[in-house]
Design a protein around this motif. Structure first.
Motif, PDB file in Angstrom:
ATOM      1  N   LEU A 141       0.825  -1.206   0.000  1.00 54.76           N
ATOM      2  CA  LEU A 141       0.000   0.000   0.000  1.00 54.76           C
ATOM      3  C   LEU A 141       0.860   1.256   0.000  1.00 54.76           C
ATOM      4  O   LEU A 141       0.526   2.259  -0.639  1.00 54.76           O
ATOM      5  N   SER A 142       1.990   1.196   0.712  1.00 53.00           N
ATOM      6  CA  SER A 142       2.906   2.332   0.724  1.00 53.00           C
ATOM      7  C   SER A 142       3.444   2.602  -0.677  1.00 53.00           C
ATOM      8  O   SER A 142       3.540   3.759  -1.115  1.00 53.00           O
ATOM      9  N   LYS A 143       3.771   1.529  -1.405  1.00 55.50           N
ATOM     10  CA  LYS A 143       4.255   1.668  -2.777  1.00 55.50           C
ATOM     11  C   LYS A 143       3.189   2.312  -3.650  1.00 55.50           C
ATOM     12  O   LYS A 143       3.476   3.202  -4.465  1.00 55.50           O
ATOM     13  N   ALA A 144       1.935   1.883  -3.479  1.00 49.26           N
ATOM     14  CA  ALA A 144       0.840   2.453  -4.261  1.00 49.26           C
ATOM     15  C   ALA A 144       0.626   3.919  -3.902  1.00 49.26           C
ATOM     16  O   ALA A 144       0.334   4.742  -4.773  1.00 49.26           O
ATOM     17  N   SER A 145       0.769   4.255  -2.627  1.00 55.15           N
ATOM     18  CA  SER A 145       0.640   5.651  -2.203  1.00 55.15           C
ATOM     19  C   SER A 145       1.678   6.524  -2.881  1.00 55.15           C
ATOM     20  O   SER A 145       1.390   7.644  -3.321  1.00 55.15           O
ATOM     21  N   GLU A 146       2.897   6.018  -2.982  1.00 49.49           N
ATOM     22  CA  GLU A 146       3.964   6.763  -3.648  1.00 49.49           C
ATOM     23  C   GLU A 146       3.642   6.947  -5.126  1.00 49.49           C
ATOM     24  O   GLU A 146       3.845   8.033  -5.691  1.00 49.49           O
ATOM     25  N   GLU A 147       3.151   5.896  -5.754  1.00 50.82           N
ATOM     26  CA  GLU A 147       2.823   5.972  -7.174  1.00 50.82           C
ATOM     27  C   GLU A 147       1.727   6.986  -7.451  1.00 50.82           C
ATOM     28  O   GLU A 147       1.731   7.663  -8.486  1.00 50.82           O
ATOM     29  N   LEU A 148       0.787   7.108  -6.517  1.00 53.30           N
ATOM     30  CA  LEU A 148      -0.371   7.974  -6.724  1.00 53.30           C
ATOM     31  C   LEU A 148      -0.130   9.416  -6.273  1.00 53.30           C
ATOM     32  O   LEU A 148      -0.955  10.291  -6.530  1.00 53.30           O
ATOM     33  N   HIS A 149       0.995   9.648  -5.580  1.00 52.46           N
ATOM     34  CA  HIS A 149       1.316  11.009  -5.119  1.00 52.46           C
ATOM     35  C   HIS A 149       0.137  11.636  -4.380  1.00 52.46           C
ATOM     36  O   HIS A 149      -0.370  12.692  -4.752  1.00 52.46           O
ATOM     37  N   VAL A 150      -0.305  10.975  -3.329  1.00 58.11           N
ATOM     38  CA  VAL A 150      -1.460  11.436  -2.562  1.00 58.11           C
ATOM     39  C   VAL A 150      -1.162  12.791  -1.930  1.00 58.11           C
ATOM     40  O   VAL A 150      -0.151  12.980  -1.263  1.00 58.11           O
ATOM     41  N   ASP A 151      -2.063  13.731  -2.156  1.00 54.36           N
ATOM     42  CA  ASP A 151      -1.905  15.092  -1.635  1.00 54.36           C
ATOM     43  C   ASP A 151      -3.219  15.511  -0.971  1.00 54.36           C
ATOM     44  O   ASP A 151      -4.233  15.649  -1.645  1.00 54.36           O
ATOM     45  N   LEU A 152      -3.202  15.694   0.355  1.00 55.25           N
ATOM     46  CA  LEU A 152      -4.395  16.089   1.083  1.00 55.25           C
ATOM     47  C   LEU A 152      -4.422  17.595   1.291  1.00 55.25           C
ATOM     48  O   LEU A 152      -3.377  18.231   1.486  1.00 55.25           O
ATOM     49  N   ASN A 153      -5.622  18.146   1.247  1.00 57.29           N
ATOM     50  CA  ASN A 153      -5.808  19.528   1.671  1.00 57.29           C
ATOM     51  C   ASN A 153      -5.399  19.610   3.139  1.00 57.29           C
ATOM     52  O   ASN A 153      -5.853  18.810   3.957  1.00 57.29           O
ATOM     53  N   PRO A 154      -4.519  20.556   3.516  1.00 57.66           N
ATOM     54  CA  PRO A 154      -4.059  20.641   4.910  1.00 57.66           C
ATOM     55  C   PRO A 154      -5.192  20.743   5.926  1.00 57.66           C
ATOM     56  O   PRO A 154      -5.003  20.440   7.097  1.00 57.66           O
ATOM     57  N   ARG A 155      -6.354  21.182   5.476  1.00 58.58           N
ATOM     58  CA  ARG A 155      -7.521  21.227   6.359  1.00 58.58           C
ATOM     59  C   ARG A 155      -7.791  19.873   6.984  1.00 58.58           C
ATOM     60  O   ARG A 155      -8.294  19.771   8.104  1.00 58.58           O
ATOM     61  N   TYR A 156      -7.454  18.809   6.239  1.00 60.93           N
ATOM     62  CA  TYR A 156      -7.746  17.456   6.705  1.00 60.93           C
ATOM     63  C   TYR A 156      -6.491  16.712   7.152  1.00 60.93           C
ATOM     64  O   TYR A 156      -6.526  15.509   7.362  1.00 60.93           O
ATOM     65  N   GLY A 157      -5.381  17.414   7.281  1.00 57.44           N
ATOM     66  CA  GLY A 157      -4.153  16.768   7.702  1.00 57.44           C
ATOM     67  C   GLY A 157      -3.247  16.474   6.519  1.00 57.44           C
ATOM     68  O   GLY A 157      -3.207  17.226   5.547  1.00 57.44           O
ATOM     69  N   SER A 158      -2.519  15.374   6.578  1.00 57.38           N
ATOM     70  CA  SER A 158      -1.622  14.974   5.487  1.00 57.38           C
ATOM     71  C   SER A 158      -1.630  13.454   5.377  1.00 57.38           C
ATOM     72  O   SER A 158      -2.175  12.759   6.247  1.00 57.38           O
ATOM     73  N   TRP A 159      -1.042  12.962   4.297  1.00 58.05           N
ATOM     74  CA  TRP A 159      -1.034  11.516   4.060  1.00 58.05           C
ATOM     75  C   TRP A 159       0.347  10.958   4.343  1.00 58.05           C
ATOM     76  O   TRP A 159       1.332  11.383   3.753  1.00 58.05           O
ATOM     77  N   ASP A 160       0.424   9.998   5.262  1.00 63.20           N
ATOM     78  CA  ASP A 160       1.667   9.316   5.593  1.00 63.20           C
ATOM     79  C   ASP A 160       1.853   8.171   4.608  1.00 63.20           C
ATOM     80  O   ASP A 160       1.147   7.165   4.664  1.00 63.20           O
ATOM     81  N   VAL A 161       2.790   8.334   3.693  1.00 61.04           N
ATOM     82  CA  VAL A 161       2.997   7.344   2.641  1.00 61.04           C
ATOM     83  C   VAL A 161       3.413   5.996   3.226  1.00 61.04           C
ATOM     84  O   VAL A 161       2.943   4.936   2.773  1.00 61.04           O
TER      85      VAL A 161
END
Length: 216
Positions: free
Chosen positions: A170-190
């Motif tokens: 899942l971490s690898k997939a997160s890196e591939e997708l470049h998950v970017d959260l609006n800071p209003r909702y926090g951030s994504w831990d790859v």
């Protein structure tokens, strides 16, 4: 079926475990977006619609005003949890695709039938998923697809959904997708494939009884 149910509940519980308390406000990088996953936006409107689906289902299940207010209070992190689920769904789907995994409608129906039998019927299953995991009845099949993808991915990797090998995929997939959260909702831990809070204790999010999330 008991093993399948346990695996499904483990993953859903892991999703629900990332229950944040605080958020930050404002993001100009992606106006109107709660998150961007693989270049595709999850809009604030889409997120609010999902939250409202849950609140509407909760209201229908708990018509008493006082009890409903208690339900709202006990699920005050619903907006952030829902966004976490929406992002993780896409991350898991990408990880499954990377391994050539797919889920058929028949498989979803078979899993649902088994769970309904254990829950005492369709209404029982819907009530259980709503109460325990914040999944609206209309989204139940989508969540079961998520569970099946997770099971198949773990099986393909020779592990289960609680082990590091699974979350590494899942971490690898997160890196591939470049998950970017609006800071209003926090951030994504790859590394953890999980939403985390922004460190802003003076900022809070309030979910109203009407289901409309308010940020301050």
């Amino acid at each position: 079926m008991h093993r399948r149910r346990r695996t499904a509940l483990v993953l859903t519980a892991a999703i629900a475990a990332a229950a944040p308390l605080l958020t930050a406000c404002g993001n100009d990088a992606h106006p109107g977006a709660a998150a961007v996953v693989g270049g595709q936006r999850i809009t604030v409107s889409q997120l609010e619609n999902r939250v409202n689906e849950v609140r509407s289902a909760q209201r229908a299940a708990v018509p008493d005003d006082a009890q409903y207010e208690q339900v709202v209070a006990s699920t005050s992190s619903l907006t952030r949890d829902t966004l976490h689920n929406m992002v993780l769904d896409r991350v898991l789907h990408r990880a499954a695709q990377d391994e050539g995994i797919s889920v058929t409608r028949k498989e979803i129906q078979r899993m649902r039938a088994g769970l309904e039998q254990q829950a005492g019927g369709a209404k029982g299953l819907e009530a259980a998923w709503l109460q325990k995991y914040g999944i609206a009845p209309a989204r139940l099949d989508d969540n079961l697809r998520l569970q099946l993808e997770a099971q198949k991915l773990a099986s393909r990797l020779g592990t289960d959904t609680t082990q590091p090998a699974f979350w590494k995929a899942l971490s690898k997939a997160s890196e591939e997708l470049h998950v970017d959260l609006n800071p209003r909702y926090g951030s994504w831990d790859v590394q953890k494939s999980s939403r985390v809070d922004a460190k802003t204790p003076w900022v809070r999010e309030v979910s109203t009884a009407g289901g409309q999330p308010l940020t301050a």
